[in-house]
Design a protein around this motif. Structure first.
Motif, short mmCIF file in Angstrom:
data_model
loop_
_atom_site.label_atom_id
_atom_site.label_comp_id
_atom_site.label_asym_id
_atom_site.label_seq_id
_atom_site.Cartn_x
_atom_site.Cartn_y
_atom_site.Cartn_z
N GLY A 97 0.81 -1.21 0.00
CA GLY A 97 0.00 0.00 0.00
C GLY A 97 0.84 1.26 0.00
N TYR A 98 1.97 1.21 0.69
CA TYR A 98 2.86 2.37 0.73
C TYR A 98 3.44 2.66 -0.65
CZ TYR A 98 6.99 5.17 1.83
OH TYR A 98 7.95 6.15 1.86
N ILE A 99 3.87 1.60 -1.35
CA ILE A 99 4.48 1.80 -2.67
C ILE A 99 3.44 2.22 -3.70
CG2 ILE A 99 5.67 0.61 -4.55
CD1 ILE A 99 7.04 -1.12 -2.45
N VAL A 100 2.28 1.57 -3.69
CA VAL A 100 1.27 1.81 -4.74
C VAL A 100 0.47 3.08 -4.46
CG1 VAL A 100 -0.76 0.89 -5.88
CG2 VAL A 100 1.14 -0.64 -5.31
N PHE A 101 -0.14 3.16 -3.29
CA PHE A 101 -1.08 4.25 -3.02
C PHE A 101 -0.38 5.52 -2.52
CE2 PHE A 101 -3.55 0.29 -1.97
CZ PHE A 101 -4.22 0.25 -3.18
N VAL A 102 0.56 5.34 -1.61
CA VAL A 102 1.21 6.52 -1.02
C VAL A 102 2.18 7.17 -1.99
CG1 VAL A 102 2.64 7.34 0.88
CG2 VAL A 102 0.91 5.60 1.30
N ILE A 103 3.00 6.34 -2.67
CA ILE A 103 4.07 6.88 -3.52
C ILE A 103 3.62 6.99 -4.98
CG2 ILE A 103 6.40 6.48 -4.39
CD1 ILE A 103 7.10 5.23 -1.75
N GLN A 104 3.22 5.86 -5.58
CA GLN A 104 2.92 5.87 -7.01
C GLN A 104 1.70 6.71 -7.35
OE1 GLN A 104 4.88 4.64 -9.33
NE2 GLN A 104 6.35 3.85 -7.82
N LEU A 105 0.62 6.57 -6.59
CA LEU A 105 -0.59 7.34 -6.86
C LEU A 105 -0.59 8.71 -6.19
CD1 LEU A 105 -3.33 4.55 -6.62
CD2 LEU A 105 -2.20 5.46 -8.65
N HIS A 106 0.43 8.99 -5.39
CA HIS A 106 0.60 10.30 -4.74
C HIS A 106 -0.57 10.64 -3.82
CE1 HIS A 106 4.00 10.98 -7.42
NE2 HIS A 106 3.23 10.67 -8.45
N TRP A 107 -1.14 9.63 -3.19
CA TRP A 107 -2.21 9.88 -2.23
C TRP A 107 -1.67 10.31 -0.86
CZ3 TRP A 107 -6.04 5.23 -3.22
CH2 TRP A 107 -6.62 5.41 -4.49
N GLY A 108 -0.44 9.91 -0.57
CA GLY A 108 0.13 10.21 0.73
C GLY A 108 -0.46 9.33 1.82
N TYR A 109 -0.17 9.71 3.07
CA TYR A 109 -0.72 8.99 4.22
C TYR A 109 -2.15 9.45 4.43
CZ TYR A 109 4.11 7.70 5.19
OH TYR A 109 5.38 7.20 5.09
N THR A 110 -3.09 8.71 3.88
CA THR A 110 -4.48 9.13 3.92
C THR A 110 -5.37 7.97 4.38
OG1 THR A 110 -4.79 8.51 1.59
CG2 THR A 110 -4.13 10.78 2.06
N LEU A 111 -6.57 8.36 4.75
CA LEU A 111 -7.58 7.38 5.16
C LEU A 111 -7.93 6.44 4.02
CD1 LEU A 111 -9.40 6.76 7.67
CD2 LEU A 111 -11.14 8.16 6.58
N LEU A 112 -7.99 6.96 2.80
CA LEU A 112 -8.33 6.14 1.64
C LEU A 112 -7.24 5.11 1.36
CD1 LEU A 112 -10.35 5.68 -0.63
CD2 LEU A 112 -9.10 7.36 -2.00
N SER A 113 -5.98 5.48 1.50
CA SER A 113 -4.89 4.53 1.30
C SER A 113 -4.99 3.38 2.30
CB SER A 113 -3.54 5.24 1.44
OG SER A 113 -3.39 6.26 0.49
N GLY A 114 -5.26 3.70 3.55
CA GLY A 114 -5.39 2.65 4.56
C GLY A 114 -6.60 1.77 4.33
N ALA A 115 -7.73 2.37 3.92
CA ALA A 115 -8.95 1.59 3.71
C ALA A 115 -8.79 0.60 2.56
CB ALA A 115 -10.12 2.52 3.45
N ILE A 116 -8.21 1.04 1.45
CA ILE A 116 -8.04 0.14 0.31
C ILE A 116 -7.02 -0.95 0.63
CG2 ILE A 116 -7.29 0.01 -2.10
CD1 ILE A 116 -8.39 2.75 -2.55
N THR A 117 -5.98 -0.60 1.36
CA THR A 117 -5.00 -1.62 1.77
C THR A 117 -5.64 -2.68 2.66
OG1 THR A 117 -3.22 0.03 1.66
CG2 THR A 117 -2.79 -1.99 2.90
N LEU A 118 -6.45 -2.25 3.61
CA LEU A 118 -7.14 -3.21 4.47
C LEU A 118 -8.16 -4.03 3.68
CD1 LEU A 118 -7.78 -1.17 7.75
CD2 LEU A 118 -6.06 -2.93 7.34
N ALA A 119 -8.82 -3.40 2.72
CA ALA A 119 -9.78 -4.14 1.89
C ALA A 119 -9.08 -5.25 1.11
CB ALA A 119 -10.50 -3.18 0.94
N ILE A 120 -7.91 -4.95 0.56
CA ILE A 120 -7.15 -5.98 -0.15
C ILE A 120 -6.72 -7.08 0.80
CG2 ILE A 120 -5.03 -6.40 -1.46
CD1 ILE A 120 -5.26 -3.56 -2.55
N MET A 121 -6.41 -6.71 2.03
CA MET A 121 -5.93 -7.68 3.00
C MET A 121 -7.02 -8.64 3.46
SD MET A 121 -3.82 -6.89 6.51
CE MET A 121 -5.21 -6.05 7.25
N ILE A 122 -8.24 -8.15 3.64
CA ILE A 122 -9.33 -9.00 4.12
C ILE A 122 -10.13 -9.64 3.00
CG2 ILE A 122 -9.55 -7.64 6.22
CD1 ILE A 122 -12.05 -6.35 5.03
#
Length: 293
Positions: free
Chosen positions: A134-159
């Motif tokens: 999630g850090y590489i894809v959402f935070v860095i590549q998509l330039h979302w940064g440390y955001t609620l959306l980055s965490g939610a999508i990462t957790l969604a992929i995990m579960i």
């Protein structure tokens, strides 16, 4: 009644005397159960003993966090928001994927076998790996940064693998007589799935959702790399947010707020128990409304 029980115990004792290895395995099972129960009871008692007195600390449940009160209320709100966002993404995808695998895919399809093996593999990957992804894809590549959306999508992929596999097992557990009866009454495939099969499998689906909620609440490694550690309620999906588990980790890492950390641990445990109890109650209600096959 007591006489029958004594006779049964004598017969069991004779069986174990004839097969000592079975008695050894039974002893190992009982030992494992005892260790698990004792460990859980000790852990709960330890947390409650150190945390309950600290719940009355002033400002611990204030709406705004600051360096004086170390409030956990924003973290509680953020945890509930992340649960809602993650489940809203993962549950539809996981349920519909399981419906395709069970109801529509042909038996013996190699694609189905690959999907199942992949899902089982993903379910066993450590959460820190998901966090780095999630850090590489959402935070860095998509330039979302440390955001609620980055965490939610990462957790969604995990579960997602967990929800998909539990839903698949629940659908496979629905007896074929339900489907045949629906087809016999003239219902189509889609109506049968949504009106007959899914309601019958709902207790099993909710069991997967309960496990997913528990994993979301207790997750910290993946969220540190994606959602950040901001202890405030975010004003948008693109703001940083800290959940209860991350807040607990932050307090212990600083080493200055150990008493507050124990209080957060109690709140985290109460939240997990409350959500699991509510979900279990809903699952039992669904099960009670379904006719016996």
């Amino acid at each position: 009644m007591n006489q029958d029980r004594r006779v049964a115990l004598k017969q069991v004792a004779k069986i174990y005397r004839r097969h000592p290895f079975s008695a050894f395995l039974l002893a190992l099972i009982l030992l494992g159960i005892s260790i698990t129960i004792c460990g859980a009871v000790f852990l709960l008692a330890y947390i409650l003993y150190h945390g309950l007195p600290n719940l009355a600390m002033p400002g611990l449940f204030a709406w705004e966090y600051n360096s004086q009160n170390q409030s956990m209320m924003p973290a509680i709100v953020n945890t509930l928001i992340l649960i809602g966002l993650s489940l809203s993404i993962a549950v539809p995808i996981g349920v519909f994927s399981a419906i395709y695998l069970v109801e529509y895919a042909k038996k013996g399809n190699p694609l189905v076998r690959v999907i199942r093996i992949t899902a089982e593999t993903l379910a066993g990957i450590p959460s820190i790996v998901y966090g780095l992804f999630g850090y590489i894809v959402f935070v860095i590549q998509l330039h979302w940064g440390y955001t609620l959306l980055s965490g939610a999508i990462t957790l969604a992929i995990m579960i997602l693998p967990l929800i998909m596999r539990t839903t698949e097992e629940a659908l496979m557990g629905v007896t074929d007589s339900y489907r045949e009866g629906s087809f016999g009454l003239g219902a189509g495939k889609l109506r049968t799935v949504f009106r007959v099969v899914l309601p019958s499998a709902m207790p099993g689906i909710l069991a997967g959702v309960i496990l997913s909620i528990g994993r979301i609440i207790g997750e910290s490694a993946a969220l540190i790399f994606t959602a950040g550690t901001n202890p405030s309620v975010p004003d948008s999906l693109f703001a940083s947010a800290s959940t209860l588990s991350v807040h607990l980790y932050t307090l212990l890492t600083e080493g200055l707020y150990v008493e507050e950390a124990y209080a957060v641990a109690v709140a985290l445990m109460i939240m997990v128990i409350a959500i699991n109890a509510l979900s279990s109650m809903l699952a039992k209600r669904f099960a009670a409304n379904q006719p016996n096959p």
